[in-house]
Scaffold this active site. Structure first.
Site, mmCIF file in Angstrom:
data_model
loop_
_atom_site.group_PDB
_atom_site.id
_atom_site.type_symbol
_atom_site.label_atom_id
_atom_site.label_comp_id
_atom_site.label_asym_id
_atom_site.label_seq_id
_atom_site.Cartn_x
_atom_site.Cartn_y
_atom_site.Cartn_z
ATOM 1 N N THR A 38 -13.858 -14.226 0.787
ATOM 2 C CA THR A 38 -14.851 -13.450 0.027
ATOM 3 C C THR A 38 -14.392 -13.238 -1.414
ATOM 4 O O THR A 38 -15.202 -12.941 -2.291
ATOM 5 C CB THR A 38 -15.042 -12.059 0.646
ATOM 6 O OG1 THR A 38 -13.797 -11.353 0.565
ATOM 7 C CG2 THR A 38 -15.478 -12.149 2.092
ATOM 8 N N LYS A 66 0.844 -1.198 0.000
ATOM 9 C CA LYS A 66 0.000 0.000 0.000
ATOM 10 C C LYS A 66 0.876 1.243 0.000
ATOM 11 O O LYS A 66 1.825 1.322 0.769
ATOM 12 C CB LYS A 66 -0.899 0.008 1.234
ATOM 13 C CG LYS A 66 -2.022 -0.987 1.122
ATOM 14 C CD LYS A 66 -2.891 -0.980 2.345
ATOM 15 C CE LYS A 66 -3.951 -2.049 2.202
ATOM 16 N NZ LYS A 66 -4.519 -2.464 3.464
ATOM 17 N N THR A 126 -9.754 -9.757 -1.849
ATOM 18 C CA THR A 126 -8.317 -9.527 -2.039
ATOM 19 C C THR A 126 -7.919 -9.773 -3.501
ATOM 20 O O THR A 126 -7.237 -8.958 -4.121
ATOM 21 C CB THR A 126 -7.515 -10.478 -1.119
ATOM 22 O OG1 THR A 126 -7.968 -10.295 0.219
ATOM 23 C CG2 THR A 126 -6.024 -10.243 -1.209
HETATM 24 C C1 R5P Z 1 -5.186 -12.941 4.768
HETATM 25 O O1 R5P Z 1 -4.386 -12.844 5.693
HETATM 26 C C2 R5P Z 1 -5.257 -14.169 3.938
HETATM 27 O O2 R5P Z 1 -3.964 -14.589 3.592
HETATM 28 C C3 R5P Z 1 -6.078 -13.967 2.671
HETATM 29 O O3 R5P Z 1 -5.447 -12.975 1.868
HETATM 30 C C4 R5P Z 1 -7.469 -13.537 3.016
HETATM 31 O O4 R5P Z 1 -8.027 -14.394 3.995
HETATM 32 C C5 R5P Z 1 -8.349 -13.542 1.780
HETATM 33 O O5 R5P Z 1 -9.626 -13.142 2.140
HETATM 34 P P1 R5P Z 1 -10.669 -12.603 1.078
HETATM 35 O O6 R5P Z 1 -10.799 -13.620 -0.023
HETATM 36 O O7 R5P Z 1 -11.934 -12.451 1.873
HETATM 37 O O8 R5P Z 1 -10.181 -11.283 0.569
#
Ligand code: R5P
Length: 284
Positions: free
Chosen positions: A214, A183, A217
């Site tokens: 979800t 970031k 990311t």
């Molecule tokens: C975060 O620490 C994990 O490594 C994953 O990046 C995260 O759990 C992904 O979550 P989501 O698919 O909800 O963005």
């Protein structure tokens, strides 16, 4: 000798193809909903395999019951192979009064199992909560073999610095460069995310992470890469803990989404079975 729990039924055929010897186990429910477990056969060592995806609590309890049944049958050495380890992300107290849930689960399993093997646990440091030998199995071999031919001279990216190690190993096995997203604050109110020190323009990119939940990311990372002119975007992730609609959302945002079969999903195209059947018991 393997014992296959309800969370690894989807791996059984492939394990048999690899010549794994499998001990029969009866798994069903009593009429009141409680779990019934019965292991057939005997021996001195067994490896119980079960992934603890939903319903997580039930699969964890089943592992304890199988462990108890095996001890009762006289098995002396027990190993648990848990491809997806539930509660792995609850590794610290966020609000006062909360448990360290991953520690509670590790300690409970330690009552029955001498060794624990987990594929790509969220925080490898948490393995120290297990009282016996605990090993993290890397998904790198499996992800690399699946994407090597597709990526070409591309780049492997981790969605954040914390996920860099996994991406680095994959990139080194394929023989391409790697980096991670970071970031950048571009104004007091605006934060921009972009890959550090690599130019993705015109290149294929493989984003590697441990979990998709979800899909937020991956969707964000993909939209940034498209703006930066990336050619094809691939996503290779260990555990597909997909929230409702996440597979469709991520699939739409990238050229290909593939996760390993630690959890059975429609996009579990990468197998970790070779890594599991080749585990060498720690004797003594
Ligand atoms: C975060 O620490 C994990 O490594 C994953 O990046 C995260 O759990 C992904 O979550 P989501 O698919 O909800 O963005």
């Amino acid at each position: 000798m393997f014992v296959i729990g309800s969370g690894a039924k989807h791996l059984e055929d492939e394990m048999r193809q690899f010549g794994a010897e499998i001990l029969e186990v009866e798994l069903r429910r009593f009429p009141d909903g409680e779990k019934y477990v019965r292991v057939m056969g005997s021996g001195s060592e067994a490896t119980v395999i079960s992934s603890t995806f939903y319903p997580q609590d039930e699969r964890i309890l089943e592992l304890l019951l199988i462990g108890d049944a095996l001890r009762e049958r006289g098995f002396e050495k027990l190993r648990a192979v848990i491809p997806y380890f539930a509660y792995g992300r609850q590794d610290r107290v966020v609000k006062e009064g909360e448990p360290i849930s991953v520690r509670a689960v590790m300690r409970a399993l330690g009552l029955y199992y001498d060794e624990l093997y987990v594929v790509d646990i969220h925080n490898p440091k948490t393995l120290s909560y297990f009282p016996g030998k605990a090993v993290n199995i890397s998904p790198a071999r499996a992800i690399t073999e699946y994407f090597r031919g597709k990526l070409g001279e591309g780049i492997v990216l981790a969605p954040d610095r914390g996920a860099l190690r996994r991406a680095k190993v994959v990139a080194e096995l394929i023989g391409v460069e790697y980096s991670h997203f970071e970031k950048h604050r571009i104004s007091p109110t605006d934060v921009e995310m972009r890959p550090v020190e690599v130019d993705v323009s015109g290149k294929n990119v493989l984003i590697v992470d441990d979990i998709i939940s979800t899909g937020g990311t991956m969707i964000k990372a993909s939209s940034i890469l498209k703006k930066l002119g990336a050619r094809r975007i691939f996503v290779g992730v260990t555990h597909g803990v997909f929230a409702e609609g996440a597979i469709e959302r991520v699939s739409k945002a990238v050229d290909e989404l593939a996760v390993t079969n630690t959890i059975p999903t429609p996009v579990s195209k990468i197998s970790i079975v070779p890594d599991i059947v080749s585990l060498k018991p720690n004797r003594g």
